[in-house]
Design a protein around this motif. Structure first.
Motif, PDB file in Angstrom:
ATOM      1  N   ARG A  24      -9.847   6.235   4.376  1.00 47.09           N
ATOM      2  CA  ARG A  24      -9.496   5.099   5.320  1.00 47.09           C
ATOM      3  C   ARG A  24      -8.992   4.040   4.360  1.00 47.09           C
ATOM      4  O   ARG A  24      -8.100   3.114   4.845  1.00 47.09           O
ATOM      5  N   SER A  25      -9.494   3.699   3.043  1.00 45.05           N
ATOM      6  CA  SER A  25      -8.939   2.979   2.362  1.00 45.05           C
ATOM      7  C   SER A  25      -7.374   3.085   2.056  1.00 45.05           C
ATOM      8  O   SER A  25      -6.472   2.355   2.098  1.00 45.05           O
ATOM      9  N   MET A  26      -6.880   4.188   1.702  1.00 43.99           N
ATOM     10  CA  MET A  26      -5.850   4.722   1.392  1.00 43.99           C
ATOM     11  C   MET A  26      -4.805   4.264   2.876  1.00 43.99           C
ATOM     12  O   MET A  26      -3.686   4.025   2.528  1.00 43.99           O
ATOM     13  N   ILE A  27      -5.123   4.570   3.836  1.00 42.69           N
ATOM     14  CA  ILE A  27      -4.523   4.386   5.190  1.00 42.69           C
ATOM     15  C   ILE A  27      -4.410   2.997   5.316  1.00 42.69           C
ATOM     16  O   ILE A  27      -3.179   2.306   5.515  1.00 42.69           O
ATOM     17  N   VAL A  28      -5.522   1.968   5.413  1.00 40.13           N
ATOM     18  CA  VAL A  28      -5.594   0.838   5.501  1.00 40.13           C
ATOM     19  C   VAL A  28      -4.850  -0.062   4.564  1.00 40.13           C
ATOM     20  O   VAL A  28      -4.122  -1.024   4.634  1.00 40.13           O
ATOM     21  N   GLY A  29      -4.954   0.440   3.308  1.00 40.09           N
ATOM     22  CA  GLY A  29      -4.021  -0.184   2.177  1.00 40.09           C
ATOM     23  C   GLY A  29      -2.747   0.133   2.413  1.00 40.09           C
ATOM     24  O   GLY A  29      -2.026  -0.625   1.145  1.00 40.09           O
ATOM     25  N   THR A  74       1.126  21.372  14.558  1.00 41.39           N
ATOM     26  CA  THR A  74       1.798  20.873  13.515  1.00 41.39           C
ATOM     27  C   THR A  74       1.061  20.096  12.405  1.00 41.39           C
ATOM     28  O   THR A  74       1.674  20.236  11.349  1.00 41.39           O
ATOM     29  N   GLY A  75      -0.217  19.552  12.719  1.00 42.13           N
ATOM     30  CA  GLY A  75      -0.977  19.030  11.689  1.00 42.13           C
ATOM     31  C   GLY A  75      -1.493  17.684  11.844  1.00 42.13           C
ATOM     32  O   GLY A  75      -1.501  17.199  13.214  1.00 42.13           O
ATOM     33  N   THR A  76      -2.110  17.113  11.045  1.00 41.18           N
ATOM     34  CA  THR A  76      -2.753  15.729  11.209  1.00 41.18           C
ATOM     35  C   THR A  76      -1.879  14.798  10.400  1.00 41.18           C
ATOM     36  O   THR A  76      -1.823  14.776   9.290  1.00 41.18           O
ATOM     37  N   PHE A  77      -1.890  13.669  11.093  1.00 40.12           N
ATOM     38  CA  PHE A  77      -0.837  12.593  10.632  1.00 40.12           C
ATOM     39  C   PHE A  77      -1.508  11.295  10.846  1.00 40.12           C
ATOM     40  O   PHE A  77      -2.472  11.117  11.282  1.00 40.12           O
ATOM     41  N   VAL A  78      -1.020  10.177   9.821  1.00 36.58           N
ATOM     42  CA  VAL A  78      -1.544   9.147   9.706  1.00 36.58           C
ATOM     43  C   VAL A  78      -0.884   8.366  10.751  1.00 36.58           C
ATOM     44  O   VAL A  78       0.224   8.270  11.135  1.00 36.58           O
ATOM     45  N   GLY A  79      -2.007   7.750  11.513  1.00 39.53           N
ATOM     46  CA  GLY A  79      -1.580   6.915  12.849  1.00 39.53           C
ATOM     47  C   GLY A  79      -1.032   5.430  12.290  1.00 39.53           C
ATOM     48  O   GLY A  79      -0.863   4.961  11.309  1.00 39.53           O
ATOM     49  N   LYS A  80      -0.503   4.871  13.622  1.00 40.38           N
ATOM     50  CA  LYS A  80       0.230   3.577  13.194  1.00 40.38           C
ATOM     51  C   LYS A  80      -1.053   2.433  13.202  1.00 40.38           C
ATOM     52  O   LYS A  80      -2.109   2.497  13.835  1.00 40.38           O
ATOM     53  N   VAL A  81      -1.240   1.721  12.073  1.00 35.74           N
ATOM     54  CA  VAL A  81      -1.991   0.659  11.964  1.00 35.74           C
ATOM     55  C   VAL A  81      -1.382  -0.493  12.086  1.00 35.74           C
ATOM     56  O   VAL A  81      -0.395  -1.100  11.340  1.00 35.74           O
ATOM     57  N   GLU A  82      -1.681  -1.362  13.230  1.00 37.84           N
ATOM     58  CA  GLU A  82      -1.074  -2.785  13.487  1.00 37.84           C
ATOM     59  C   GLU A  82      -1.661  -3.754  12.163  1.00 37.84           C
ATOM     60  O   GLU A  82      -2.557  -3.492  11.748  1.00 37.84           O
ATOM     61  N   ASP A  83      -0.777  -4.698  12.108  1.00 36.22           N
ATOM     62  CA  ASP A  83      -1.111  -5.720  10.974  1.00 36.22           C
ATOM     63  C   ASP A  83      -2.550  -6.434  11.149  1.00 36.22           C
ATOM     64  O   ASP A  83      -3.302  -6.614  10.102  1.00 36.22           O
ATOM     65  N   GLN A  85      -4.966  -5.051  13.008  1.00 35.41           N
ATOM     66  CA  GLN A  85      -5.959  -3.978  12.932  1.00 35.41           C
ATOM     67  C   GLN A  85      -6.209  -3.863  11.306  1.00 35.41           C
ATOM     68  O   GLN A  85      -7.404  -3.609  10.810  1.00 35.41           O
ATOM     69  N   ARG A  86      -5.344  -3.619  10.660  1.00 36.28           N
ATOM     70  CA  ARG A  86      -5.090  -3.537   9.003  1.00 36.28           C
ATOM     71  C   ARG A  86      -5.993  -4.785   8.239  1.00 36.28           C
ATOM     72  O   ARG A  86      -6.954  -4.609   7.614  1.00 36.28           O
ATOM     73  N   GLY A  87      -5.673  -6.108   8.739  1.00 37.68           N
ATOM     74  CA  GLY A  87      -6.670  -7.014   8.421  1.00 37.68           C
ATOM     75  C   GLY A  87      -7.951  -7.085   8.741  1.00 37.68           C
ATOM     76  O   GLY A  87      -8.802  -7.342   7.935  1.00 37.68           O
ATOM     77  N   THR A  88      -8.232  -6.700   9.925  1.00 39.60           N
ATOM     78  CA  THR A  88      -9.712  -6.365  10.366  1.00 39.60           C
ATOM     79  C   THR A  88     -10.243  -5.482   9.508  1.00 39.60           C
ATOM     80  O   THR A  88     -11.497  -5.639   8.859  1.00 39.60           O
ATOM     81  N   TYR A  89      -9.778  -4.287   9.285  1.00 37.34           N
ATOM     82  CA  TYR A  89     -10.278  -3.221   8.373  1.00 37.34           C
ATOM     83  C   TYR A  89     -10.516  -3.722   7.090  1.00 37.34           C
ATOM     84  O   TYR A  89     -11.425  -3.279   6.541  1.00 37.34           O
ATOM     85  N   LYS A  90      -9.611  -3.998   6.435  1.00 36.94           N
ATOM     86  CA  LYS A  90      -9.561  -4.755   5.036  1.00 36.94           C
ATOM     87  C   LYS A  90     -10.822  -5.782   5.133  1.00 36.94           C
ATOM     88  O   LYS A  90     -11.523  -5.737   4.162  1.00 36.94           O
ATOM     89  N   GLN A  91     -10.926  -6.734   5.748  1.00 41.26           N
ATOM     90  CA  GLN A  91     -12.086  -7.523   5.802  1.00 41.26           C
ATOM     91  C   GLN A  91     -13.549  -6.753   6.016  1.00 41.26           C
ATOM     92  O   GLN A  91     -14.114  -7.297   5.204  1.00 41.26           O
TER      93      GLN A  91
END
Length: 137
Positions: A24-29, A74-83, A85-91
């Motif tokens: 999660r940290s790698m995706i959000v970061g 085809t596999g598992t991919f990283v999804g789109k993280v909106e800015d 959403q990214r800020g909320t996850y980081k916080q």
């Protein structure tokens, strides 16, 4: 694709949680960008020396949060993280880490003032190390 996840086998934290938190940290970061193809469940399980069930749970949890998406065949991919959403996850991530640190300090009878001083000391040291070219850990 190799993913730098480190497992602490002596930790009381469940294995799936350690993997999930780091992924999660790698995706959000932003270390793993949108559309990045992740290793298959079996590949990641083999590289981490854990069961495929553990990795499947991690992928399912992150998919339910919208951080991963799986395309059949085809596999598992990283999804789109909106800015936002990214800020909320980081916080949330940092807040939980700070709360855990405060709980640890209180359990050994640190006062609020002692903890503030220690926090500032560690904060200064970490940023000083980063500015000298070290990695933020």
């Amino acid at each position: 694709m190799w993913i730098p996840i480190q497992i602490n086998e002596s930790s009381a934290e469940p294995l799936y949680h350690q993997i999930e938190t780091q992924l999660r940290s790698m995706i959000v970061g932003g270390q793993l960008g949108e559309g990045t193809l992740l290793p298959s469940i079996r590949e990641l399980a083999a590289s981490l020396n854990c069961s495929a069930i553990t990795v499947r749970r991690v992928y399912q949890d992150l998919e339910s949060e919208g951080l991963l998406r799986t395309k059949q065949g085809t596999g598992t991919f990283v999804g789109k993280v909106e800015d936002e959403q990214r800020g909320t996850y980081k916080q949330t991530f940092v807040k939980e880490a700070l709360e855990a640190a405060i709980d640890s300090a209180r359990s050994v009878q640190y006062s609020k003032e002692e903890l503030k001083l220690l926090f500032l000391e560690v904060l200064e040291k970490k940023f000083e190390d980063t500015e000298k070219g070290g990695e933020a850990k």
